[in-house]
Design a protein around this motif. Structure first.
Motif, short mmCIF file in Angstrom:
data_model
loop_
_atom_site.label_atom_id
_atom_site.label_comp_id
_atom_site.label_asym_id
_atom_site.label_seq_id
_atom_site.Cartn_x
_atom_site.Cartn_y
_atom_site.Cartn_z
N CYS A 44 0.99 -1.34 -0.07
CA CYS A 44 0.10 -0.22 -0.09
C CYS A 44 0.65 1.20 -0.02
N PRO A 45 0.40 2.31 -0.68
CA PRO A 45 1.21 3.53 -0.78
C PRO A 45 1.09 4.19 0.64
N GLU A 46 2.14 4.92 0.89
CA GLU A 46 1.87 5.89 2.02
C GLU A 46 0.92 7.06 1.93
N SER A 47 0.49 7.45 2.71
CA SER A 47 -0.53 8.69 2.77
C SER A 47 0.19 10.14 2.04
N PRO A 48 -0.47 10.44 0.68
CA PRO A 48 0.19 11.70 0.23
C PRO A 48 0.23 13.05 1.26
N ARG A 49 -0.83 13.08 1.97
CA ARG A 49 -1.08 14.13 2.79
C ARG A 49 0.12 14.26 3.81
N TYR A 50 0.32 13.06 4.54
CA TYR A 50 1.46 12.73 5.50
C TYR A 50 2.80 13.00 4.91
N LEU A 51 3.09 12.53 3.68
CA LEU A 51 4.45 12.83 3.03
C LEU A 51 4.78 14.31 2.91
N TYR A 52 3.48 14.92 2.43
CA TYR A 52 3.68 16.25 1.79
C TYR A 52 3.69 17.44 2.92
N ILE A 53 2.78 17.12 3.81
CA ILE A 53 2.25 18.14 5.06
C ILE A 53 3.38 17.94 6.25
N LYS A 54 3.56 16.70 6.52
CA LYS A 54 4.46 16.33 7.73
C LYS A 54 5.86 16.19 7.44
N LEU A 55 6.04 15.39 6.26
CA LEU A 55 7.63 15.34 5.93
C LEU A 55 8.17 16.35 4.98
N GLN A 56 7.20 16.99 4.32
CA GLN A 56 7.76 18.12 3.36
C GLN A 56 8.48 17.19 1.85
N GLU A 57 7.97 16.15 1.71
CA GLU A 57 8.53 15.12 0.60
C GLU A 57 7.52 15.22 -0.55
N GLU A 58 7.54 16.39 -1.24
CA GLU A 58 6.55 16.54 -2.40
C GLU A 58 6.94 15.35 -3.39
N VAL A 59 8.03 15.05 -3.72
CA VAL A 59 8.47 13.86 -4.86
C VAL A 59 7.63 12.70 -4.42
N LYS A 60 7.85 12.12 -3.21
CA LYS A 60 7.36 10.99 -2.57
C LYS A 60 5.83 11.06 -2.81
N ALA A 61 5.23 12.42 -2.19
CA ALA A 61 3.87 12.57 -2.21
C ALA A 61 3.11 12.27 -3.57
N LYS A 62 3.71 12.97 -4.62
CA LYS A 62 3.39 12.74 -6.17
C LYS A 62 3.31 11.30 -6.45
N LYS A 63 4.34 10.74 -6.29
CA LYS A 63 4.72 9.36 -6.63
C LYS A 63 3.29 8.55 -5.98
N SER A 64 3.05 8.95 -4.78
CA SER A 64 1.99 7.94 -4.20
C SER A 64 0.66 8.40 -4.76
N LEU A 65 0.52 9.57 -5.05
CA LEU A 65 -0.67 10.09 -5.77
C LEU A 65 -1.04 9.49 -6.89
N LYS A 66 0.28 9.48 -7.83
CA LYS A 66 0.04 8.72 -9.08
C LYS A 66 -0.55 7.42 -8.97
N ARG A 67 -0.10 6.63 -8.11
CA ARG A 67 -0.33 5.23 -8.02
C ARG A 67 -1.91 5.23 -7.40
N LEU A 68 -2.38 6.02 -6.46
CA LEU A 68 -3.58 5.95 -6.15
C LEU A 68 -4.60 6.65 -7.17
N ARG A 69 -4.36 7.40 -7.78
CA ARG A 69 -5.14 8.03 -8.71
C ARG A 69 -5.22 7.38 -10.15
N GLY A 70 -4.25 6.83 -10.42
CA GLY A 70 -3.85 5.95 -11.84
C GLY A 70 -3.65 7.03 -12.86
N THR A 71 -3.11 8.33 -12.68
CA THR A 71 -3.00 9.08 -13.59
C THR A 71 -1.69 9.92 -13.09
#
Length: 523
Positions: A238-265
């Motif tokens: 399972c992908p990590e929460s994009p909000r946790y990666l972006y808002i808590k860890l400030q890791e935008e690249v990982k957040a985008k990667k997680s979002l792409k998996r979840l959204r399929g786009t």
């Protein structure tokens, strides 16, 4: 739009997350069906006969495993022997009440730490860590037949309660963070649906010809290890929460990667912009302590109403039915009470799904009031049926119908709605603390009912639900006069409603549009 679709990854991830909610429900319901079998096992372990207190007294006096042949003229024990038998029966009642309520003690303690653990480890690792508690609790209960069963069951349910206390915060938070905005409400309700499904499955598995018998009851209690192990395995995919990666860890690249998996786009700009705005809003609001919720005039009224809504949910008598439904149906004269209990579980699940359709149309306050009024009349009919059962055999059907309707009204309104409303009473700053306090109060009330209901029922007899009817009526009146409607309103508008009811002056605060983040429940 692609962002609004349920992709395969999103469906898989939500399913994996709600396996924790399923365990929660399973642990709530599993202790109900095999009640008589477990009590009789406690009696054997502690040297108290199963059915006859007089035999128990004689057995204790002689202290031997050899069955006694007692002639009729000596079957009446001495008064001190009767006292000893009564004392033994009381010990069994205490141990059974602890077996039921220790689960809520664990949940009560852990409910404050779900959000903290999720922030420290991340949502995925936090759920993995929590599963270690689930597996430990399941192992203790699964082995309870091999040792001092009452100690192992009470300890196992306490540890399982710790797991469920964490999960009751972690699962809705994780689902709310991975779901697209337009699907957040619908996916958030799957947490509650999984809970009631777990309750139903535990009741079916607890049938005497399946696992609820003398030979296999310990397997029934330990079976929650299966979804725990399955969830542990699936969480690695399972992908990590994009909000946790972006808002808590400030890791935008990982957040985008997680979002792409979840959204399929590949285009996740909309989600990133939404999270950026959320991050900016969160930065402008300070976190609020528990003390501030009660000392700050702008928070005091909402937190009192929040706690009262959760007290109304738990003290309505619903957990008395969930925990002790089998014995209630026995009292009502039902020949196969376990099947009636399963019927309650099925109704519970169906009307949880119905509430999803109604809550956004009818409004929170009106639906809560409708549910409470329905429960008030059902509680009265339930007690009338039990009181008149000796005079009219058909009154058992009145009691049984009232129980089914009571559960239906609960799941339409008072069951899920307190969680919706508390989230909407508070803005980003005070919301986490308010939700933690609300969850804690919910578990405390859950514990008190689980611990005390058997004693209240023994004291009040068939009149017990008259007591709950009075409590429901009091909370209904409180809701009518003190609780505002929150459907479609901004935080500023809700605050204005509270100020109007309390006569306070408006604070200088910017409006923060509320956003439904999903809901969860412990009973």
């Amino acid at each position: 739009m692609s962002e609004d679709k349920i992709t395969g990854t999103l469906a898989f991830t939500v399913f994996t997350a709600v396996l924790g909610s399923f365990q929660f429900g399973y642990d709530i319901g599993v202790i109900n069906a095999p009640q008589e079998v477990i009590i009789s096992h406690y009696q054997r372990v502690l040297g108290v006969a199963v059915d006859d207190q007089r035999a128990a007294s004689i057995h204790d006096i002689n202290s031997t495993d050899t069955p006694l042949t007692v002639t009729p003229e000596y079957t009446t024990p001495a008064p001190w022997a009767e006292d000893k038998a009564a004392g033994s029966a009381q010990v069994i009642t205490i141990l059974w009440s602890l077996s039921v309520s220790s689960f809520a003690v664990g949940g009560m303690i852990a409910s404050f730490f779900g959000g903290w653990l999720g922030d420290k480890l991340g949502r995925i690792k936090a759920m993995l860590a929590a599963n270690s508690l689930s597996l430990t609790g399941a192992l203790l209960m699964g082995c309870s037949k091999l040792g001092p069963s009452h100690i192992l069951i009470i300890a196992g349910r306490s540890i399982s309660g710790l797991y469920c206390g964490l999960i009751s915060g972690l699962v809705p938070m994780y689902i709310g963070e991975i779901a697209p905005t337009t699907l957040r409400g619908a996916l958030g309700t799957l947490h509650q649906l999984a809970i009631v499904t777990g309750i139903l499955i535990s009741q079916i598995a607890g049938l005497s010809f399946i696992l609820g018998n003398q030979d296999r009851w310990h397997i029934l209690l330990g079976l929650s290890a299966v979804p725990a192990l399955l969830q542990c395995l699936l969480l690695f995919f399972c992908p990590e929460s994009p909000r946790y990666l972006y808002i808590k860890l400030q890791e935008e690249v990982k957040a985008k990667k997680s979002l792409k998996r979840l959204r399929g786009t590949e285009d996740v700009t909309k989600d990133i912009n939404e999270m950026r705005k959320e991050k900016e809003e969160a930065a402008t609001e300070q976190k609020v302590s528990v003390i501030q919720l009660f000392t700050d005039s702008s928070y005091r009224q909402p937190i009192i109403v929040s706690l009262m809504l959760h007290m109304a949910q738990q003290f309505s008598g619903i957990n008395g039915i969930f925990y002790y439904s089998t014995s209630i149906f026995q009292t009502a004269g039902v020949s196969q009470p376990v099947y009636a209990t399963i019927g309650v579980g099925a109704i519970n699940m169906i009307f949880t799904a119905v509430s999803v359709l109604l809550v956004e149309k009818a409004g929170r306050r009106s639906l809560f009031l409708a549910g409470m009024i329905g429960m008030f009349f059902c509680a009265i009919f339930m007690s009338v049926g039990l009181v008149l059962l000796d005079k009219f055999a058909w009154m058992s059907y009145v009691s049984m119908t009232a129980i089914f309707l009571f559960v239906s009204f609960f799941e339409i309104g008072p069951g899920p709605i307190p969680w919706f409303m508390v989230a909407e009473f508070f803005s980003q700053g005070p919301r986490p603390t308010a939700l933690a306090l609300a969850a804690f109060s919910n578990w405390v009330c859950n514990f008190l009912i689980a611990l005390c209901f058997q004693y209240i029922a023994d004291f009040c007899g068939p009149y017990v639900f008259f007591l709950f009817a009075g409590i429901v009526l009091a909370f209904t009146l409180f809701t009518f006069f003190k609780v505002p409607e929150t459907k479609g309103k901004s935080f500023e508008e809700i605050s204005a409603e509270f100020r109007k009811k309390s006569g306070s002056a408006p604070p200088a605060k910017a409006a923060v549009q509320m956003e439904f983040l999903g809901a969860s429940e412990t009973a």
